[in-house]
Design an enzyme around this catalytic site. Structure first.
Site, short mmCIF file in Angstrom:
data_model
loop_
_atom_site.label_atom_id
_atom_site.label_comp_id
_atom_site.label_asym_id
_atom_site.label_seq_id
_atom_site.Cartn_x
_atom_site.Cartn_y
_atom_site.Cartn_z
N LYS A 181 -15.33 11.62 -2.75
CA LYS A 181 -15.32 10.19 -3.07
C LYS A 181 -16.03 9.42 -1.96
O LYS A 181 -15.49 9.25 -0.87
CB LYS A 181 -13.90 9.64 -3.23
CG LYS A 181 -13.90 8.22 -3.85
CD LYS A 181 -12.65 7.44 -3.58
CE LYS A 181 -12.76 6.60 -2.34
NZ LYS A 181 -13.76 5.51 -2.43
N GLU A 256 -10.99 12.40 10.71
CA GLU A 256 -11.84 11.88 11.78
C GLU A 256 -11.75 10.36 11.69
O GLU A 256 -12.25 9.75 10.74
CB GLU A 256 -13.27 12.39 11.62
CG GLU A 256 -14.12 12.19 12.86
CD GLU A 256 -14.91 10.92 12.80
OE1 GLU A 256 -14.48 9.94 13.46
OE2 GLU A 256 -15.95 10.88 12.12
N CYS A 290 -18.21 5.57 14.52
CA CYS A 290 -16.89 5.80 15.10
C CYS A 290 -16.97 6.14 16.58
O CYS A 290 -16.01 5.92 17.33
CB CYS A 290 -16.18 6.91 14.35
SG CYS A 290 -17.16 8.41 14.20
N GLU A 391 -10.92 -1.54 17.37
CA GLU A 391 -12.26 -1.12 16.93
C GLU A 391 -12.94 -2.24 16.16
O GLU A 391 -12.46 -2.66 15.09
CB GLU A 391 -12.16 0.14 16.07
CG GLU A 391 -13.50 0.73 15.72
CD GLU A 391 -13.39 2.06 14.99
OE1 GLU A 391 -14.21 2.95 15.24
OE2 GLU A 391 -12.47 2.20 14.16
#
Length: 498
Positions: A181, A256, A290, A391
């Protein structure tokens, strides 16, 4: 498959070797980040579509030729897919740029490199070997590694085809089947890839792509009783939630997740190289990675000089059309993320950080419509500020001063994340000591943001569990079975074990 319908391209999902419309008949507009206008219609899948895809993958695993195929023959098909990706790299890059705004020059290079994941794991497919154990019983004891079954991959919008392949290549080489997906914002390259999957000769149902929103199709994929593994890349909050769903059925998972990675510059570093490494670490991919080096830890002795060099270098970067070969920084991938980045700029200013560069939309016509944010640098940041702890996922750099290596280590490790870190120094003893002490899954010394299909990648702490790439990457998609063959003349006392 892509079908032209007037101005917009209508996409179809790929389930069981067939191109299908969403069962609910609804679609999501995919918006070009450069123009801020829709260019494609992505199928809005639901639980019915998820169920159909999982069942197709399960049937292909249990009853189709994939599970009976010799690993060498599976490797040939996987390698063929890599060759087709390389052949169609320019076309895939054009689609990816239109979907998420990454630089065309970068995407052409990246997608050609993506092919190497399929080459590497194609070669590994027939090298998964068992072990004979030095058993202390009258028996031959050995173990073998076997595939899990249906693996679900959920990937984000920042590097769609790369992150798809980090999961797909090892899972397929291990003998599993897949339901992938992609993010609802960036589904086009995953669906285009299915044309190449067909051409490569994968049996129907081995690779499936279902598109749509996380709640409507992602969760049903994870919770489906036939799903055996979840591979997820994305935010820590979403990963933790999906992990909790998988845990209810004791499913395997590889996650992750987020990062707030420190890039640490010592006074003896080659400052020219360090400036380039810092710029690439936070402004490459418009900061939407990331592993972005979003916390710049500068030794006090070089702080002012480094900030001056960094600011001058970054000012010269060309922001604009990602299709232009001269462009160095493109737009944010979607409007929601664009607004989030600007929110963090305001948060940092309210916290007292000093804005020395950027922080707004570029002031030239080319950037008037799309989701553009200038490369942004803050100084005067301390590690308790939100801008240093959360983040941002955009081109926003926070600069923190340190005096001694121990202080740099303490600041770097004072984070819930532990995905990556960079160290810039000419003292290799110091570099190795830093690599030992930093709590991160990847530590780069005098470089930053390098990845390879050969080298394990993953996070410490809330940056995830499991590893992608290399031999460790394929182990995520295998399970161990022990086999005992008795060599005893007669069975010993059946009431005693041991």
């Amino acid at each position: 498959m892509m079908v032209e319908t007037g101005e917009l391209t209508k996409l179809q999902m790929y389930i069981g070797g067939e191109w299908v419309a969403p069962s609910g008949g609804e679609y999501i507009e995919s918006v070009d980040p450069f123009t801020a206008k829709p260019w494609a219609l992505v199928p809005r899948g639901n639980a019915q579509d998820a169920d159909r895809a999982i069942r197709a993958a399960d049937a292909a695993f249990r009853d189709g030729p994939w599970g009976r195929m010799h690993p060498s023959d599976r490797g040939v098909i996987i390698h063929r897919l890599g060759t087709l990706i390389e052949k169609h790299a320019d076309e895939l890059a054009e689609i990816e740029v239109r979907d998420n705004g990454r630089l065309l020059a970068e995407m052409r290079h990246q997608i050609r490199y993506v092919a190497k994941w399929y080459y590497y794991y194609a070669g590994l497919a027939d090298k998964i070997e068992g072990v004979v154990h030095p058993c202390d019983k009258p028996a031959l004891s050995f173990s073998r590694s076997e595939p899990l079954g249906v693996c679900v991959g959920i990937v984000p919008w920042n590097a769609p085809l790369l992150l798809f392949s980090l999961k797909a290549a090892p899972a397929l080489a291990a003998g599993n089947t897949l339901v992938m997906k992609p993010a609802e914002h960036t589904s086009a390259t995953a669906l285009k890839l299915m044309e190449l999957v067909e051409e490569a000769g994968f049996p129907p149902g081995v690779v499936n792509v279902v598109t749509g929103y996380g709640k409507e199709v992602g969760e049903p994929l994870v919770t489906h009783p036939l799903t055996r593994h979840l591979g997820f890349t994305g935010s820590t909050a979403t990963g933790a939630y999906l992990y909790s769903l998988a845990a209810k059925d004791v499913k395997r998972a590889s996650l992750e997740l987020g990062g707030k990675s420190p890039n640490i510059v010592f006074s003896d570093a080659n400052l020219d190289n360090a400036v380039r490494g810092v710029v690439g670490g936070i402004f490459g991919a418009t900061g939407q990675t990331c592993i972005a080096g979003s916390r710049l830890l500068l030794h006090r002795k070089v702080h002012d000089e480094f900030v001056d060099r960094l600011t001058a270098f970054t000012k010269a970067a060309r922001v604009g059309d990602p299709r232009n070969e001269r462009t160095q920084i493109g737009p944010i991938a979607n409007q929601m993320q664009y607004e989030r980045v600007l929110d963090y700029v305001r948060i940092a200013q309210n916290e007292g950080a000093d804005l020395v560069l950027g922080g707004k939309r570029p002031e030239h016509d080319e950037c008037a419509r799309g989701f553009f944010v200038e490369p942004t640098i803050f100084t005067g940041v301390h590690n308790e500020m939100r801008i240093a702890r959360e983040e941002v996922f955009g081109p926003v750099l926070s600069t923190i001063v340190f005096d001694e290596p121990e202080e740099a280590i303490a600041i770097a490790n004072d984070s819930e994340f532990g995905l990556a870190a960079g160290v810039w120094t000419s003292d290799m003893k110091l570099a190795l000591r830093m690599s030992d002490r930093l709590q991160a899954g990847s530590v780069w010394i005098n470089t930053y943001r390098d990845i390879s299909y050969t080298t394990p990648f993953g996070g410490y702490k809330q940056s995830g569990i499991g590893r992608e790439n290399g031999i460790e990457g394929i182990r995520e998609y295998l399970q161990t079975k022990a086999v005992w063959i008795s060599t005893a003349e007669e069975i010993a006392n059946p009431f005693v074990i041991g």
